[in-house]
Design an enzyme around this catalytic site. Structure first.
Site, PDB file in Angstrom:
ATOM      1  N   HIS A   1      -5.093  -5.502  -1.514  1.00  0.00           N
ATOM      2  CA  HIS A   1      -5.846  -5.184  -0.298  1.00  0.00           C
ATOM      3  C   HIS A   1      -6.998  -6.144  -0.027  1.00  0.00           C
ATOM      4  O   HIS A   1      -7.756  -5.936   0.916  1.00  0.00           O
ATOM      5  CB  HIS A   1      -6.407  -3.756  -0.387  1.00  0.00           C
ATOM      6  CG  HIS A   1      -5.390  -2.667  -0.236  1.00  0.00           C
ATOM      7  ND1 HIS A   1      -4.487  -2.359  -1.227  1.00  0.00           N
ATOM      8  CD2 HIS A   1      -5.136  -1.815   0.795  1.00  0.00           C
ATOM      9  CE1 HIS A   1      -3.725  -1.347  -0.824  1.00  0.00           C
ATOM     10  NE2 HIS A   1      -4.093  -1.005   0.389  1.00  0.00           N
TER      11      HIS A   1
ATOM     12  N   SER B   1       0.844  -1.188   0.000  1.00  0.00           N
ATOM     13  CA  SER B   1       0.000   0.000   0.000  1.00  0.00           C
ATOM     14  C   SER B   1       0.887   1.248   0.000  1.00  0.00           C
ATOM     15  O   SER B   1       1.722   1.404  -0.885  1.00  0.00           O
ATOM     16  CB  SER B   1      -0.969  -0.043   1.198  1.00  0.00           C
ATOM     17  OG  SER B   1      -2.030   0.861   1.028  1.00  0.00           O
TER      18      SER B   1
ATOM     19  N   GLU C   1      -1.981  -2.675  -7.992  1.00  0.00           N
ATOM     20  CA  GLU C   1      -3.150  -3.050  -7.192  1.00  0.00           C
ATOM     21  C   GLU C   1      -3.640  -1.775  -6.523  1.00  0.00           C
ATOM     22  O   GLU C   1      -2.900  -0.791  -6.426  1.00  0.00           O
ATOM     23  CB  GLU C   1      -2.789  -4.118  -6.155  1.00  0.00           C
ATOM     24  CG  GLU C   1      -1.709  -3.729  -5.154  1.00  0.00           C
ATOM     25  CD  GLU C   1      -2.195  -2.909  -3.975  1.00  0.00           C
ATOM     26  OE1 GLU C   1      -3.393  -3.012  -3.611  1.00  0.00           O
ATOM     27  OE2 GLU C   1      -1.403  -2.137  -3.420  1.00  0.00           O
TER      28      GLU C   1
END
Length: 307
Positions: free
Chosen positions: A278, A112, A211
């Site tokens: 995630h 992330s 992502e």
């Protein structure tokens, strides 16, 4: 592209430091992560400011940068596990002492917002790293197979294989073919946020990993369009598309539609449906090391980040 520096694999008895380079973390989730990591035979220790808070940041910039420097400088620390993402890593990467990183390469795991830190370590030390769950563990999202995937990436020198999952949101994205090259990338927002900075990697000949979470399709379109217009996708070897979690809105266009349309004409293999990101069942992959993407077979095979 310069060959990656692979830090030593973690072994039972090794000390790992938990750091929070981005957003503030939850002690109860970290407690679960400590339990898990200890079960692997590792010795987790907390960075001095791991639970600091300053609004949406895990303490002030100087505290977060100091913890990263402390972890790399401490000879007893063999690995660095980020507790979570959130926001804030970009604010501290220019303060990291890269000379210390180069002298003491260690495996760094996170994802992330941690993509910004991993890009900086790649630029400053050519350090391979690990894109995987944070130490603030949530069993509902990261079940036992997620834990084993992270453990293996940190403690084993075997290649990592991730296989397309037909039920993933991005599974319809598929341009057949095979590509080889270093796997570079992570969170799409952070890749785009790195454009124009010293940390934006050269993607020529690379397999780009993307992502994201809670980005509606039009925003994914905007980010991919910006990458196209910036010219950084022109010489890609391939694209590995991970989980785009909670990325739907009220328009009749899916995130898979957008990704297929924006990446499908690049003339390179594109493989969606990889459980990296995630979503539930997130798996871990090394970053910065050679990989083979076989879109036709639905597999991504990545060399280890550790040696």
């Amino acid at each position: 592209m310069t060959e990656a520096v692979r830090p030593p694999a973690l072994r039972r008895g090794d000390t790992v430091m938990l750091v929070s380079p981005s957003g503030p973390t939850r002690p109860e989730r970290v407690a679960r992560g400590i339990e898990l990591i200890s079960g692997w035979g590792l010795r987790p220790v907390l960075a001095p400011n791991v639970y600091a808070r300053q609004g949406y940041l895990a303490g002030g910039d100087e505290l977060r940068a100091a913890d990263i420097d402390t972890a790399f400088a401490d000879p007893d620390v063999r690995g660095i596990l980020c507790t979570r993402g959130g926001y804030g890593a970009q604010r501290v990467v220019d303060q990291i002492d890269m000379a210390v990183v180069r002298r003491n390469p260690k495996v760094v795991a996170g994802f992330s917002d941690i993509t910004a830190l991993q890009f900086a370590l790649w630029r400053g030390a050519r350090l391979a790293s690990v894109h995987g769950p944070g130490a603030a563990w949530l069993d509902e999202r990261t079940p036992p197979e997620s834990a084993e995937s992270l453990r293996a990436a940190l403690m084993s020198t075997e290649p990592v294989t991730v296989t397309r999952v037909p039920t993933e949101e991005t599974a319809p994205v598929l341009v057949p073919g095979t590509a080889t090259g270093p796997l570079i990338g992570g969170n799409l927002c952070l890749v785009v946020s790195s454009l124009g900075t010293p940390d934006m990697p050269d993607l020529a000949g690379a397999i780009l990993l993307i992502e994201d979470v809670e980005e509606p399709p039009y925003k994914v379109d905007r980010m991919l369009t910006q990458l196209r217009r910036a010219g950084v996708l022109a010489k890609l070897a391939g694209v590995a598309v991970g989980q785009f979690t909670n990325c739907a809105d009220d328009w009749a266009v899916t995130v898979s539609d957008v990704i297929a349309e924006r990446l499908g004409d690049l003339g390179v293999p594109v493989l969606g449906g990889l459980p990296i990101g995630h979503g539930v069942g997130q798996l871990t992959v090394p970053i910065g090391v050679p990989a083979t993407l076989n879109a036709s077979a639905g597999t991504l095979v990545v060399s280890p980040a550790v040696q």
